[in-house]
Design a protein around this motif. Structure first.
Motif, PDB file in Angstrom:
ATOM      1  N   GLU A  82       0.949  -0.920   0.168  1.00 27.99           N
ATOM      2  CA  GLU A  82      -0.150   0.052   0.034  1.00 27.99           C
ATOM      3  C   GLU A  82       0.940   1.275  -0.052  1.00 27.99           C
ATOM      4  O   GLU A  82       1.672   1.412   0.905  1.00 27.99           O
ATOM      5  CB  GLU A  82      -0.797   0.066   1.240  1.00 27.99           C
ATOM      6  CG  GLU A  82      -1.962  -0.738   1.218  1.00 27.99           C
ATOM      7  CD  GLU A  82      -2.995  -0.964   2.429  1.00 27.99           C
ATOM      8  OE1 GLU A  82      -2.858   0.320   3.225  1.00 27.99           O
ATOM      9  OE2 GLU A  82      -3.550  -1.685   2.752  1.00 27.99           O
ATOM     10  N   GLN A  83       0.685   2.200  -0.989  1.00 29.64           N
ATOM     11  CA  GLN A  83       1.444   3.209  -1.011  1.00 29.64           C
ATOM     12  C   GLN A  83       1.186   4.138   0.145  1.00 29.64           C
ATOM     13  O   GLN A  83      -0.066   4.117   0.357  1.00 29.64           O
ATOM     14  CB  GLN A  83       1.189   4.025  -2.231  1.00 29.64           C
ATOM     15  CG  GLN A  83       1.586   3.351  -3.678  1.00 29.64           C
ATOM     16  CD  GLN A  83       1.481   4.251  -4.710  1.00 29.64           C
ATOM     17  OE1 GLN A  83       1.920   5.563  -4.582  1.00 29.64           O
ATOM     18  NE2 GLN A  83       1.288   3.722  -5.894  1.00 29.64           N
ATOM     19  N   GLU A  84       2.137   4.623   0.748  1.00 30.08           N
ATOM     20  CA  GLU A  84       1.896   5.401   2.189  1.00 30.08           C
ATOM     21  C   GLU A  84       1.120   6.927   1.798  1.00 30.08           C
ATOM     22  O   GLU A  84       1.308   7.322   0.677  1.00 30.08           O
ATOM     23  CB  GLU A  84       3.114   6.008   2.642  1.00 30.08           C
ATOM     24  CG  GLU A  84       3.106   6.083   4.044  1.00 30.08           C
ATOM     25  CD  GLU A  84       4.505   6.239   4.569  1.00 30.08           C
ATOM     26  OE1 GLU A  84       5.178   5.508   5.331  1.00 30.08           O
ATOM     27  OE2 GLU A  84       4.835   7.479   4.556  1.00 30.08           O
ATOM     28  N   ASP A  85       0.186   7.147   2.434  1.00 29.45           N
ATOM     29  CA  ASP A  85      -0.450   8.363   2.118  1.00 29.45           C
ATOM     30  C   ASP A  85       0.233   9.380   3.258  1.00 29.45           C
ATOM     31  O   ASP A  85       0.525   9.232   4.362  1.00 29.45           O
ATOM     32  CB  ASP A  85      -2.095   8.237   2.367  1.00 29.45           C
ATOM     33  CG  ASP A  85      -2.548   8.400   3.792  1.00 29.45           C
ATOM     34  OD1 ASP A  85      -1.759   7.771   4.670  1.00 29.45           O
ATOM     35  OD2 ASP A  85      -3.776   8.335   4.018  1.00 29.45           O
ATOM     36  N   ALA A  86      -0.258  10.634   2.955  1.00 27.81           N
ATOM     37  CA  ALA A  86       0.141  11.621   3.667  1.00 27.81           C
ATOM     38  C   ALA A  86      -0.866  12.993   3.397  1.00 27.81           C
ATOM     39  O   ALA A  86      -1.336  12.871   2.399  1.00 27.81           O
ATOM     40  CB  ALA A  86       1.507  12.105   3.646  1.00 27.81           C
ATOM     41  N   GLU A  87      -0.761  13.912   4.226  1.00 26.74           N
ATOM     42  CA  GLU A  87      -1.707  15.145   4.175  1.00 26.74           C
ATOM     43  C   GLU A  87      -1.121  15.695   2.805  1.00 26.74           C
ATOM     44  O   GLU A  87      -2.263  16.396   1.787  1.00 26.74           O
ATOM     45  CB  GLU A  87      -1.234  16.180   5.036  1.00 26.74           C
ATOM     46  CG  GLU A  87      -1.834  15.942   6.482  1.00 26.74           C
ATOM     47  CD  GLU A  87      -0.944  15.179   7.182  1.00 26.74           C
ATOM     48  OE1 GLU A  87       0.191  14.650   6.936  1.00 26.74           O
ATOM     49  OE2 GLU A  87      -0.951  15.460   8.619  1.00 26.74           O
ATOM     50  N   ASP A  88       0.063  16.068   2.203  1.00 27.42           N
ATOM     51  CA  ASP A  88       0.226  16.628   1.004  1.00 27.42           C
ATOM     52  C   ASP A  88       0.401  15.785  -0.016  1.00 27.42           C
ATOM     53  O   ASP A  88       0.972  16.242  -1.405  1.00 27.42           O
ATOM     54  CB  ASP A  88       1.555  17.357   1.403  1.00 27.42           C
ATOM     55  CG  ASP A  88       1.721  18.520   2.398  1.00 27.42           C
ATOM     56  OD1 ASP A  88       0.235  19.139   2.526  1.00 27.42           O
ATOM     57  OD2 ASP A  88       2.398  18.894   3.050  1.00 27.42           O
ATOM     58  N   VAL A  89       0.179  14.681  -0.081  1.00 27.18           N
ATOM     59  CA  VAL A  89       0.116  13.769  -1.210  1.00 27.18           C
ATOM     60  C   VAL A  89      -1.068  13.725  -2.014  1.00 27.18           C
ATOM     61  O   VAL A  89      -2.163  13.463  -1.413  1.00 27.18           O
ATOM     62  CB  VAL A  89       0.626  12.176  -0.689  1.00 27.18           C
ATOM     63  CG1 VAL A  89       0.500  11.295  -1.842  1.00 27.18           C
ATOM     64  CG2 VAL A  89       1.950  12.144  -0.306  1.00 27.18           C
ATOM     65  N   ASP A  90      -1.119  13.804  -3.277  1.00 21.45           N
ATOM     66  CA  ASP A  90      -2.360  13.856  -4.060  1.00 21.45           C
ATOM     67  C   ASP A  90      -2.416  12.509  -4.370  1.00 21.45           C
ATOM     68  O   ASP A  90      -1.463  11.804  -5.347  1.00 21.45           O
ATOM     69  CB  ASP A  90      -1.761  14.771  -5.240  1.00 21.45           C
ATOM     70  CG  ASP A  90      -3.115  14.942  -6.267  1.00 21.45           C
ATOM     71  OD1 ASP A  90      -4.240  13.801  -5.967  1.00 21.45           O
ATOM     72  OD2 ASP A  90      -3.327  15.886  -6.727  1.00 21.45           O
ATOM     73  N   ALA A  91      -3.414  11.604  -3.881  1.00 24.25           N
ATOM     74  CA  ALA A  91      -3.599  10.340  -4.162  1.00 24.25           C
ATOM     75  C   ALA A  91      -3.792  10.028  -5.692  1.00 24.25           C
ATOM     76  O   ALA A  91      -3.386   8.960  -6.235  1.00 24.25           O
ATOM     77  CB  ALA A  91      -4.647   9.922  -3.467  1.00 24.25           C
ATOM     78  N   ALA A  93      -2.444  11.842  -8.281  1.00 26.13           N
ATOM     79  CA  ALA A  93      -1.286  12.069  -9.117  1.00 26.13           C
ATOM     80  C   ALA A  93      -0.345  11.077  -9.566  1.00 26.13           C
ATOM     81  O   ALA A  93      -0.234  10.147  -8.973  1.00 26.13           O
ATOM     82  CB  ALA A  93      -0.430  13.039  -8.465  1.00 26.13           C
ATOM     83  N   LEU A 134       9.659  22.571  -6.748  1.00 29.42           N
ATOM     84  CA  LEU A 134       8.507  22.117  -6.223  1.00 29.42           C
ATOM     85  C   LEU A 134       7.278  23.150  -6.589  1.00 29.42           C
ATOM     86  O   LEU A 134       6.226  22.957  -6.151  1.00 29.42           O
ATOM     87  CB  LEU A 134       8.416  21.794  -4.486  1.00 29.42           C
ATOM     88  CG  LEU A 134       9.585  20.675  -4.281  1.00 29.42           C
ATOM     89  CD1 LEU A 134       9.751  20.816  -2.556  1.00 29.42           C
ATOM     90  CD2 LEU A 134       8.691  19.273  -4.588  1.00 29.42           C
TER      91      LEU A 134
END
Lengths: 178, 501
Positions: A82-91, A93, A134
């Motif tokens: 499972e790819q890690e999720d984070a607040e700034d990650v656009d799932a 993208a 960025l």
């Protein structure tokens, strides 16, 4: 999304991820084999008691091989990590490899430049380059923040902590050269 | 001496202006990194490890503990107010808290999170104060096989319980153990796995490994799929504290504490699991279950309390057994080690002044955090809005700086880069990074205990299980693993709730 310029080598992202999973799992296996081989070359002093410096590396090597294989097998059976999720990650993208490569390039430039032109300049380049990559704009603002930040850190280290970062081109400048 | 007396002496130390300042520094930094996505307490403590060269142990540990507690508070602000929550131990808070904020009740959500964290943090610190010396007394009699058993327990639980895949968790652990092997073997003086490189002869510094995995790996990973555009924060609205607020919050706080603290003390995956359990409990007990998923205050109050109680619980095995069960705790062990202090049962007999001052500072830190996170929440909302390009550029710069400042050699930065790239791919493929850091720090300690055990027993492996404590430890390990499987099924149920929300 602004990641239009990401060159994806594979047309199918699922297939690409699958290959990546195989490669990463495979590399863990290879690292394990390397550990096992290297462990055999560790010199065991004659004074060594029952269990010497080789045993633990052997165990770690076995664990690497086993877990790497397990990850590969899981991938074969269709269980992807499972790819890690984070607040700034656009799932949604897609992976923007170009950005990753650029950031790594700025890190490499930073470590090469420290000894050549000193820490402040190398730090300016790293911060400005990473922020620009960025998406920070306009360029003069990026540069201004980079210059102020790296000089403040340099002064803080030189005068505050008594540890001196190499001043490089600022050598001999009061405050900047500790 | 009486423990109460010792605690009061600890307060006398911790109340000195100098130490109050260190505590304030710690909790402020902690809240900031808790609020900011992309940096967590583990990485912050790792970056600040060089402080151990200049500060005395008590001061440094007060800062680190403050960062650890503060990170727990700050995370809830982000979960409630940011439109795009993340960060495992506060995900549950986001379920209800974010809904409350969007419905114009953000103030009440923040208040129940902060006050709940305070209540839970304080009660859990009291429990820590009472339990730790007792456990330490019992633990003094432990021998090398017992310690080895404890470390095996920590390895397996951390690796198997964090993340979604057991094999990937163990692989991450193995990578950390590998990193810990590199260098000169302390017992025989032989170089191991150094590949003939002189930089590796002294081993890889913990700072480089922790910062590489957490900071560089995370920054690269987020950058590869960065959410562009401005940071969207839900505007803060509604009343802070009403009578209904107190009436609906106090029970979930206490229940959350009761769930969080024991889970924190056992190596069961840390705060994460406790928040899921607390959420499930609150949902089951709610008078108005239909509100869950639409902004039920109990769903914020319980998990936030559980989260902070678990953080205090983690300190019990850390201080009494020297056993870290989270990545942050593992980095704090590294901080102890750099002073030549081994956290464990002897801590309370050998360094009582330090350990009691540290515990006293936890009480003080909790009060500071309540003030920092309620009246001053507007400041943190500003911090939360830092433009992401600058945030991640800053993380990379400080990661490089922290690494370079360890030895002032460029080669360390090369190692940092390699570990960062490994961390990046681990995140892409579901390998949790925390087991790697725990393995790196605990690995060499485990090897030493193993070799001591087998030297004493002249190579007889039965010695490893030939002690009541070790037997109990391995037995409990089996039990914890079974419980986890059950918990995981429950957690999947919570996840199912999350999908339609």
């Amino acid at each position: 999304m602004t990641s239009v310029d990401s060159p994806t080598p594979t047309a199918d992202p699922v297939r690409g991820r699958q290959i990546e999973e195989y490669v990463f799992g495979g590399l863990i296996v290879v690292l394990g084999i390397f550990t096992l081989v290297e462990a055999g070359t560790i010199k065991v002093p004659a004074s060594a008691s029952s269990i010497g410096p080789r045993a633990f590396p052997y165990a770690v090597g076995v664990l690497l091989v086993a877990t790497g294989l397990a990850a590969v097998v899981a991938t074969v059976r269709g269980k992807f990590g499972e790819q890690e999720d984070a607040e700034d990650v656009d799932a949604d993208a897609r992976t923007d490899w170009l950005t990753v490569v650029k950031l790594l390039a700025f890190l490499v430039a930073h470590l090469v430049l420290i000894d050549l032109v000193g820490w402040p300049v190398a730090a300016m380049l790293l911060f400005a380059g990473a922020a620009w990559t960025l998406g920070a704009r306009p360029w003069w603002k990026v540069l201004l923040i980079a210059v102020v930040l790296s000089l403040v850190i340099q002064v803080a280290f030189a005068s505050g902590l008594g540890l001196s970062l190499p001043a490089g081109i600022f050598e001999g400048v009061p405050l900047l050269d500790g | 001496m009486d423990n109460v007396t010792l605690l009061l002496e600890g307060f006398a130390t911790a109340m000195q202006p100098e130490y109050l300042l260190y505590a304030l520094l710690g909790v402020t930094l902690g809240t900031a990194v808790g609020v900011l996505p992309g940096i967590g307490p583990a990485m912050t403590v790792a970056l600040l490890l060089p402080l151990t060269y200049t500060l005395e142990p008590t001061a440094a540990l007060i800062i680190f503990a403050g960062i650890y507690y503060g990170g727990m508070y700050g995370g809830s602000t982000t979960s409630i107010l940011l439109n795009t929550p993340g960060e495992s131990s506060s995900i549950v808070t986001a379920l209800e808290g974010n809904k409350m904020a969007k419905a114009g009740r953000g103030a009440a959500a923040l208040a129940t999170a902060a006050i709940g964290s305070f209540v839970a943090g304080t009660i859990a610190t009291v429990l820590l104060t009472v339990l730790a010396p007792t456990i330490a007394d019992l633990a003094v009699t432990l021998g090398p096989p017992d310690y080895f058993a404890l470390m095996v327990v920590a390895f397996v639980t951390v690796a198997a319980l964090l993340g979604s895949s057991i094999s990937r968790g163990l692989a991450s652990l193995a990578l950390g153990l590998f990193a810990g092997l590199i260098g000169t073997d302390t017992l025989s003086g032989q170089p191991r796995l150094t590949m003939g490189m002189s930089v590796l002869a002294d081993g890889i510094d913990v700072v480089v490994v922790a910062v590489g995995f957490f900071a560089v790996g995370e920054a690269l990973y987020v950058a590869s799929r960065l959410r562009h555009g401005p940071v969207e924060v839900v505007p803060l609205g509604g009343k802070w504290m009403t009578r209904e607020f107190w009436a609906r919050s106090w029970k979930p706080w206490l229940r959350g504490t009761a769930i969080g603290f024991p889970i924190g003390t056992i190596p069961a995956g840390g705060a994460d699991v406790s928040t899921f359990l607390s959420y499930a409990a609150e949902k089951k007990l709610a008078k108005r279950p239909e509100e869950f998923g639409k902004g039920a205050i109990e769903g914020v109050a319980g998990p936030e309390a559980a989260n902070n109680a678990a953080a205090a619980g983690v300190l019990v095995p850390l201080l009494t057994l020297g056993l870290p069960t989270t990545a942050t705790a593992a980095v704090i062990v590294a901080a102890f080690q750099s002073y030549g202090i081994q956290p464990g049962p002897q801590l309370f007999t050998n360094n009582p002044a330090m350990v009691w001052a540290l515990i006293a500072s936890l009480y003080i830190g909790n009060v500071m955090l309540l003030v920092l996170n309620l009246p001053l929440v507007k400041i943190w909302v500003k911090v939360l809005q830092i433009p992401r390009p600058y945030l991640y550029a800053g993380i990379l710069l400080f990661a490089a700086l922290g690494t370079y400042a360890v030895n002032f050699i460029v080669e360390d930065l090369v190692v940092l880069l390699v570990i960062g790239v490994v961390g990046f791919f681990m995140r892409r493929h579901g390998y949790p990074v925390a087991p790697a850091v725990v393995g790196m720090i605990l690995g060499p300690m485990a090897e030493e205990q193993l070799r001591r055990t087998l030297t004493i027993s002249q190579g007889n492996p039965v010695a490893l299980v030939d002690s009541p404590f070790a037997m109990v430890a391995y037995g409990l390990l089996a039990l914890v693993l079974i419980t986890t499987l059950v918990l995981r099924l429950r957690r999947n149920k919570v996840d199912e709730v999350k999908v339609p929300a």
